[in-house]
Design an enzyme around this catalytic site. Structure first.
Site, PDB file in Angstrom:
ATOM      1  N   CYS A 146       0.844  -1.190   0.000  1.00  0.00           N
ATOM      2  CA  CYS A 146       0.000   0.000   0.000  1.00  0.00           C
ATOM      3  C   CYS A 146       0.877   1.237   0.000  1.00  0.00           C
ATOM      4  CB  CYS A 146      -0.890   0.041   1.231  1.00  0.00           C
ATOM      5  SG  CYS A 146      -2.296  -1.066   1.136  1.00  0.00           S
TER       6      CYS A 146
ATOM      7  N   LYS B  23      -2.284  -5.649   0.086  1.00  0.00           N
ATOM      8  CA  LYS B  23      -3.074  -4.540  -0.457  1.00  0.00           C
ATOM      9  C   LYS B  23      -4.264  -4.213   0.438  1.00  0.00           C
ATOM     10  CE  LYS B  23      -1.018  -3.507  -4.387  1.00  0.00           C
ATOM     11  NZ  LYS B  23      -1.797  -3.516  -5.604  1.00  0.00           N
TER      12      LYS B  23
ATOM     13  N   ILE C 263      -9.685  -2.158   2.181  1.00  0.00           N
ATOM     14  CA  ILE C 263      -8.928  -2.353   0.951  1.00  0.00           C
ATOM     15  C   ILE C 263      -8.113  -1.110   0.626  1.00  0.00           C
ATOM     16  CG2 ILE C 263     -10.638  -4.003   0.075  1.00  0.00           C
ATOM     17  CD1 ILE C 263     -11.408  -1.827  -2.007  1.00  0.00           C
ATOM     18  N   CYS C 264      -6.975  -1.355   0.006  1.00  0.00           N
ATOM     19  CA  CYS C 264      -6.041  -0.297  -0.356  1.00  0.00           C
ATOM     20  C   CYS C 264      -6.429   0.192  -1.747  1.00  0.00           C
ATOM     21  CB  CYS C 264      -4.667  -0.949  -0.331  1.00  0.00           C
ATOM     22  SG  CYS C 264      -3.279   0.018  -0.791  1.00  0.00           S
ATOM     23  N   GLN C 265      -6.901   1.430  -1.842  1.00  0.00           N
ATOM     24  CA  GLN C 265      -7.367   1.959  -3.132  1.00  0.00           C
ATOM     25  C   GLN C 265      -6.203   2.363  -4.023  1.00  0.00           C
ATOM     26  OE1 GLN C 265     -10.277   1.571  -3.935  1.00  0.00           O
ATOM     27  NE2 GLN C 265     -11.694   1.874  -2.245  1.00  0.00           N
TER      28      GLN C 265
END
Ligand SMILES: [Zn+2]
Lengths: 420, 163
Positions: free
Chosen positions: A260, B107, B114-116
């Site tokens: 991320c 992610k 959730i990782c956008q």
């Protein structure tokens, strides 16, 4: 006879072993409790007493001597003022925890810490938290360490998500009434890592007229920024898209497979340092407080700029604060005219003496990507900075909008349910 | 953003009312629009035989929960889906959560958020307050599942979710 002796011996051995085990357990527990008392005693011997008054006396056991020396050297006029200051730190991660430690060591009056997260081993590439604190809430773990470093500081901690409907009004309330004297805080520091949380802080601060400072580190860990927000006087977080440091690395082609975000203790430490430096200058009245400061770690380039409030900001509280500020300026001008004094205190965020890299651009500059709305607001990022994205669309076609419906919410909910 | 997602987004009606849950009266109007847009989106999906999620709000329209699923090699992988409407909605989007997948992919943030992608936030902000829940699902969760499920299946971490 022999059998009987063996039997007796066996039961004797059994009794003896039971007694042995019991004795051993008892001794061990005694040793444990003695050790605990001893630890507590050494701890209380190590922990320092609270200090009523900051002293400038230079002795080995005065934690404030080097800070109070700022007065002797003429940098700060009234250092002790810091003890009356109350600050909230929102987000106790790589930047927030370090900022909180700096403020604690500086002898800030009160800190209110907000974070919903727990300490994880994955955080150990950053400063402050220790591996044995894994699993604790970040605010609790931080308080535990900070109280030991400086027992003079008052702490309040909240382990919740400020953006959630359940906590948001409580959060606003603590900003409004959380200070040492029960009033509004002196400053709120945003050390969060996402747009939603920044926007929540922005809304709260616009609503109550709270000065705050925003900080951020880019997802690729090689740039960061801080920004001062004074509702009505300077741009708020909604006035323009977020300002970020422009880098040659295109965000859109950045390799993000499997992660991320990246983070570095260096960049986070530097941003925390820049942030708290600005806080100290703001609270203790020394030097020049930066409105917006960008740091590009790849080139060690700093950008400095001022962002004016946007008269068509989407946050209605921002507009109210702009009106209040304009009234205040007007009243002050009138006051000055009446007094007829030649000395005027400049309240507007304009800087006469620009030294290096300071760009205060007032002329709208046409750029293909930027909509006219932004230009109207006389916004243009300084060299090294850019807006994170284009401003909002001004209008949408009516036929794209959702059509009205005669049904009420209950009926719509059951209609949705039937689509299961 | 890929063309497929773009055309899906274009078929979801935009919302009118700029109100979040802190504004009780405005929120009632907004919630109605949200429901209409989600109903429209789910109906579109069903028509095209591309149904991939189901959600239902609580009484106040703040907490939403349901399921989402993804087909890979004729196997259906199904997950719990939940999210909350934040206090600053619709300026900021809800954070979509798949709690069962927490810890199974990088992610994701803690708790299964959730990782956008980098496209999500700018697009949402540019279209605020007209984008709603249906848009968040279409441009956030849809592409996320398409990118992450094949990877997780390959790594063998979600075989228990196969239906
Ligand atoms: Zn504003």
């Amino acid at each position: 006879m022999e059998e009987l002796t063996d039997e007796l011996r066996a039961s004797f051995d059994k009794v003896l072993s039971t007694l042995n085990t019991q004795a051993r357990e008892k001794t061990e527990s005694l040793v444990r409790s003695l050790k605990a008392s001893l630890d507590a005693l050494t701890d209380s011997a190590k922990a320092r007493e609270k200090i009523d008054q900051m002293s400038s006396e230079v002795t080995a056991d005065n934690p404030y001597s080097r800070l109070m020396a700022l007065k002797r050297m003429g940098i700060v006029e009234d250092y002790e003022k810091i003890r009356e200051c109350s600050i909230a730190v929102v987000g106790i991660g790589g930047v927030g925890s370090v900022a909180a430690e700096m403020l604690t060591r500086c002898g800030i009056g009160k800190l209110i810490l907000f974070d919903y997260d727990k300490v994880e081993l994955a955080n150990m590439n950053r400063l402050f938290f220790r591996p044995e604190q894994s699993g604790l809430s970040k605010v609790e773990a931080a308080k535990e360490t900070l109280v030991e470093i400086n027992p003079d500081v008052q702490f309040e901690t909240y382990n919740y998500d400020i953006t959630s409907m359940e906590s948001f009004s409580h959060f606003c309330g603590r900003l409004k009434e959380g200070a040492l004297d029960g009033g509004q805080l002196d400053l709120v520091l945003s050390c969060v890592d996402n747009y939603g949380a920044r926007m929540a802080i922005n809304s709260a601060c616009n609503e109550i007229g709270q000065t705050w400072m925003e900080s951020g580190v880019s997802e690729n860990a090689v740039s960061g920024h801080i920004q001062l927000m004074v509702p009505g006087k300077l741009a708020c977080f909604s006035c323009a898209p977020p300002l970020v440091v422009a880098s040659e690395i295109d965000e859109r082609t950045l390799k993000r497979e499997g992660v991320c975000a990246a983070s570095l203790p260096t960049t986070m430490g530097i941003v925390a340092g820049l942030l708290v430096q600005n806080v100290l200058k703001h609270l203790l009245n020394f030097g020049q407080v930066s409105e917006c400061l960008g740091y590009n770690a790849m080139k060690d380039f700093f950008s400095l700029m001022v962002l004016q409030p946007n008269p068509s900001c989407s946050d209605s509280w921002c507009l109210k604060q702009q009106e209040l500020f304009a009234q205040k300026v007007k009243a002050e001008e009138k006051n000055r005219a009446e007094i007829g004094s030649g000395e005027v205190e400049e309240d507007l965020p304009l800087h006469a003496e620009n030294e290096w890299n300071i760009v205060v651009e007032d002329d709208p500059v046409e750029s293909a990507g930027q909509k006219s709305e932004l230009n109207e607001a006389k916004h243009k990022p300084a060299e090294g900075l850019k807006f994170e994205f284009e401003p909002a669309k001004s209008s949408v076609n009516n036929d794209e909008l959702v059509a009205g419906s005669e049904k009420d919410i209950g009926e719509l909910m059951s209609q949705l349910d039937q689509l299961k | 953003m890929d063309e497929g997602t773009k055309s899906v987004l274009q078929k979801i009606p935009l919302l009118r009312t700029n109100a979040g849950p802190r504004d009780a009266e405005g929120w009632n109007r907004r919630l109605k629009e949200e429901l209409l847009a989600v109903i429209k989106y789910v109906s579109n999906n069903k028509e095209q035989d591309r149904d991939w999620f189901f959600i239902q709000p609580d009484e106040k329209g703040i907490k939403w929960s349901g399921k989402c699923w993804y087909y890979l090699d004729q196997v259906r992988y199904e997950f719990e889906l939940e999210f909350e409407i934040p206090a600053t909605y619709p300026t900021t989007a809800p954070e979509l959560k798949l709690p069962e997948l927490d810890g199974k992919t990088a992610k994701m943030y803690r708790g299964g958020k959730i990782c956008q992608t980098v496209h999500f936030q700018p697009l949402w902000a540019r279209n605020a307050p007209h984008f709603g829940i249906a848009h968040a699902l279409a441009m956030g969760l849809g592409p996320w599942l398409a990118a992450e499920i094949p990877d997780m299946v390959q790594r063998g971490v979600i075989s228990s979710f196969a239906k």
